[in-house]
Design an enzyme around this catalytic site. Sequence first.
Site, mmCIF file in Angstrom:
data_model
loop_
_atom_site.group_PDB
_atom_site.id
_atom_site.type_symbol
_atom_site.label_atom_id
_atom_site.label_comp_id
_atom_site.label_asym_id
_atom_site.label_seq_id
_atom_site.Cartn_x
_atom_site.Cartn_y
_atom_site.Cartn_z
ATOM 1 N N ASP A 120 -22.628 -21.575 -14.772
ATOM 2 C CA ASP A 120 -22.244 -21.323 -13.390
ATOM 3 C C ASP A 120 -22.830 -19.951 -13.112
ATOM 4 O OD1 ASP A 120 -21.082 -20.509 -11.031
ATOM 5 O OD2 ASP A 120 -19.292 -21.717 -11.393
ATOM 6 N N HIS A 121 -23.958 -19.901 -12.393
ATOM 7 C CA HIS A 121 -24.702 -18.634 -12.361
ATOM 8 C C HIS A 121 -23.917 -17.530 -11.670
ATOM 9 C CE1 HIS A 121 -25.940 -20.111 -8.362
ATOM 10 N NE2 HIS A 121 -25.964 -18.841 -8.059
ATOM 11 N N HIS A 162 -18.288 -22.399 -8.019
ATOM 12 C CA HIS A 162 -18.305 -20.969 -7.698
ATOM 13 C C HIS A 162 -16.979 -20.452 -7.131
ATOM 14 C CE1 HIS A 162 -22.386 -21.679 -8.499
ATOM 15 N NE2 HIS A 162 -22.811 -21.947 -7.284
#
Lengths: 506, 370
Positions: free
Chosen positions: A195-196, A258
């Site tokens: 999950d960047h 996110h």
Amino acid sequence: MSQENPLRGEETTQRRPDPFILVIFGAGGDLTHRKLAPALYSLASQNLLPEEFAVVGFSRREMSDDNFRRDLAGAVGRFSRLSPVRAQVWQRLAERIFYVAGDFTTSDGYHRLGELLTRLDRERGTGGNRLFYLATPPSFYSTIAGRLGEAGLTRGGGWTRLVVEKPFGKDLTTARELNAQLYQVLQENQIYRIDHYLGKETVQNILAFRFANGIFEPVWNRRYVDHVQISVAESLGVERRGSYYEEAGALRDMVQNHLLQLLCLTAMEPPVAFDADAVRDEKVKVLRAIHPFTPKEAGSRAVRGQYTAGWVLGEPVVGYLREPGVVGDSPTETYAALKLFIDNWRWAGVPFYLRTGKRMPKRATEVAIQFKRAPHLLFSQTATPELEPNVLSMRIQPDEGIVLRFAAKVPGPTVRLRTVSMDFFYGTSFGTEPPEAYERLLLDWMLGDSTLFTRRDEVEAAWTLVTSLLESWGEGNAPYPYEAGTWGPREADALLERDERSWRRL
Amino acid sequence: MKGGGPGEATPPQAVFWEGQGVTVEAVERLLAQLASRAEEAGEDRPIVRSRVLNLLVPVRGTTPADRAAQAAARLALQHPSRTIILVGDPQAAGGMDARVLVHTEGRGAEERRVIFCEQLVLTVRGEAARHPASIVLPLLVPELPAVVWWPEEPPWDQTFDELLRACDRLVVDTDRFREVAGLGRLASVGCALGDLAWERLAPWREELARSFDPPAARECLTQLSRVVIRMGTLPRAWLLAGWLADRLGWEVLAQEPAQGGWTVRWRRPGGELSMELATDRSKEETVELSAPQATFRVQGKAGEGTAFARYPGEPGIERRLRWEETTPPMCLDRVLARGSDRSLRNALTHAARLVGEANDRKEKGGAGAK
């Protein structure tokens, strides 16, 4: 002899990864160009890669090693945050880059890949350590993992790690299936789900802010916090990803990963240590404590929207239904607003309002903690017309920083109060540019640190919540329209107005 | 802004003010008005000052002062500071000259003008140079930590003590020490320490640690019989010896001077080992640890080298190494980025013990010769 290496401990040096080979599936894609290649170059220029190291691109297109190198050189030139590109650094990296053309679904490409890996292990001393990065459409994840297993490539004699991008499944059932399929070949500690957002410095700073400072923790609870707002706004539309987005929608594309990650970091209890399991244990506890959606509540606690034509940043833009790849009467939401409750001692009764949308007036991500008003105001209301409650806003992007809003006396003979803010900006407090999220994540998975990656139970807990809402919305529940370039549908405002609150101006 | 590491980007600098025969009060007043003065001077954007520390750099002579000024400027973006470069010359006739430079850059949506470094070069002559604290103390920014960095070996005299008391942290470069006795003096300093030479040793420490990551290799640590440390400077070799002694629980048994260095006998858990400490600038720097049936060697020069390991179960493996070049600003950047460094302190304590023994031996040797 003790178990530990006595020459290690209270490290004062930057640990360098072991020798390894990075295999990128989908090496011709956007992600490789925009994120991976520049991140690799950044790490190389900081001398953080081991000498015994190689990159192997794997994709359908026929290409020579040299062409692949040129392709990546172009990508680094365009997208690297470090410019100009230093020829010497790039050259050293380029001679370690190779390419294999092959189909993801059939076995012969994997055999050729296996031969190349064996040869590289021998020539480059990479010790059988492999990192497989799946930069492919998600539908290939389980196929590729299965093929890698069949070809014996997950047992290279060293360690094997597999990195997968979002989306991880499209609901609870498919996420569980995908986990089960990956588990046939690998174990949990070998799987890195990206999950960047977690690689962003400002997101990690939420933990630093909360747990490295003594003064905020005492007020970080239901006694002092009125509510929390988490917003992720994009000015972009669905761009060229129309057909993907049709399947996903804002809830799957943004909220499941996110926004819920931001919520976890904001709401979690202090972990006992900053290590992979301790941190993720606490995050899972938050996710499990979120009150699930019942079909009846879906209407009153969640709002979905879809943008229509409008103006964004001074340009006219089309509505979602006119975007390429989108079906004419699509019910897919491009905006979602949720009101969540976390059922635990710290947060009982405190609403967490989450919203995300495309084609908003601007790009902005922030977590805002709104505190309760002072219990008794000494100063007459007429003197303080615009007094607002205290807010602590953690800005993730852009204008990264932290802002605390409070009341101050306006200079003059009468008592007049005004809201002022105390600002901390990353850009003016630290002169250095923070690394890209992918640089940090790349380094972490090379070193085998999975703190910033999502664990199986975390993914599944997030899907449990999102799936409960998806099911409640059900078929045929059309999203509310909102004009592109506005802050979402009217109904989303009503969601807060019912509670006598309003969305923050981002 | 593009680029990242120290030395790659220096914000534009401008000489802001220069004066000869000035007083501390005048300089203090000037610094207090820095931001508003810049605005008066036609700067139309809002001015913000960014600083996280006071950096004090005592030097002798103008060339070292210029070098220190450049190094400090390179750190401006990583460690925004008020830097005071103090050029002391007690022999010359009295009076103080001052020069103020600011390094600024536009930042954020409003392009705020950010001052990342305010650099003050003070040339102090005459008797005042012997009382540097009286000049420095009024000029330090309150609340912020103060670091004193001696690019050369500190004089270990009263001015040193005075400046040390004014600061929270001492940074030195033991590679620049004239002799190892300085390590003993450094070890007795009470405040937090940093050492540029220790940073240059970082890749060596990392590679040595890495050699012993495999459990079978780790077993050999308890059977070491001989260690060779050959480094570019003797203080650095001693420091590395101190680090090994600390980590592996060794105590000095005996030592004597040998060609180009020293030989030392250590007691290690379960036995003894001999060590050769040498300095040799011409050859590759080397650290070699041997046990029966095992050899571990890290060697290199000018950023490139090899790590070799042979032990039961591993017939011999060599890895190529590449190290970043480390300029003083880069080392200083790492020192400042870190809090107090316990491993340096421990290594120094052990190295200092070696120094103590060495001094005893010298004295005894002297007495014997008489």
